[in-house]
Design a protein around this motif. Sequence first.
Motif: not given
Length: 201
Positions: A80-81, A83-86
Motif C-alpha cells: 500500500s505504501v 502504491y500510494l507514494f508511487d
Amino acid sequence: HYGNKFTDAVIKSVKIPPGYEVKRPEYLFSFGEREKIPLILIAIVSVCLVFMITASLYESFKKPFVIILSVPMSLIGLFSVFYLFDVNFGRGGYAGLILLIGLSVNNGIILVDKMANSISKSGVKVKDLVYDDILISASFSRVRPILITNFTTIAGFIPFVFTKNIYSLWYPFAIAVSGGLLFSMLITLFVIPVFYKIIVK
C-alpha cells in the motif's frame, strides 16, 4: 507524464537491428523471472522457519498460526505504501519484504505470548464471560512494548526515507520496512486477539 513521453520518443528514435526490440522498463511490483522465483522461495522458507520455531516453542500449531497472520498484515501495508507514494519496488523493496517477515512476527509473538500466559494463569474457558476481558487486558498491557519496539525500528530508517534518493537501495528498503511495520503494528493490536479467540480454543 512528460518523462514518459520523452522516454517513448527516445525509444521510437532508436534504430534497432532485426531480431531485437527496446522495451520500457517495468516498475512498481514487477520483477524479472530470474528474481521472481528466488524471492518467492526465500519468503516461503522464511515463513516456514518462523512457523517451525514458534511451533516447537509453544508445542502447538494454533498459536504459531495466529502469530504468522501478522505477516500478511504487514505485507498489505508494504504494498500500500509503495502504491500510494508511487515508489519503484526495486531490490530494496525485495530486501525489505524479507526483513519485514521477521520483524512483523515479533508483534505477534509479544501479543500471543502475553494472551496465552494470561489465559493459562486464569484457567478460564472460551465460553466464560471473562475470557474476552482477559484478552483485552492482555492486549492493552502489550501496547507499550509493541509501540516502543516498532517506533524505534522505524526511527532508524527515517533518515533513508527523507533522502528520497530513488536510485538508492536504501530508500525503497526503508519505505518497505517502515510502511509495513507501521501498518502491521496498528492492525495486529486489533486483529490478533480476535483470531486468537477464534483459532486457539
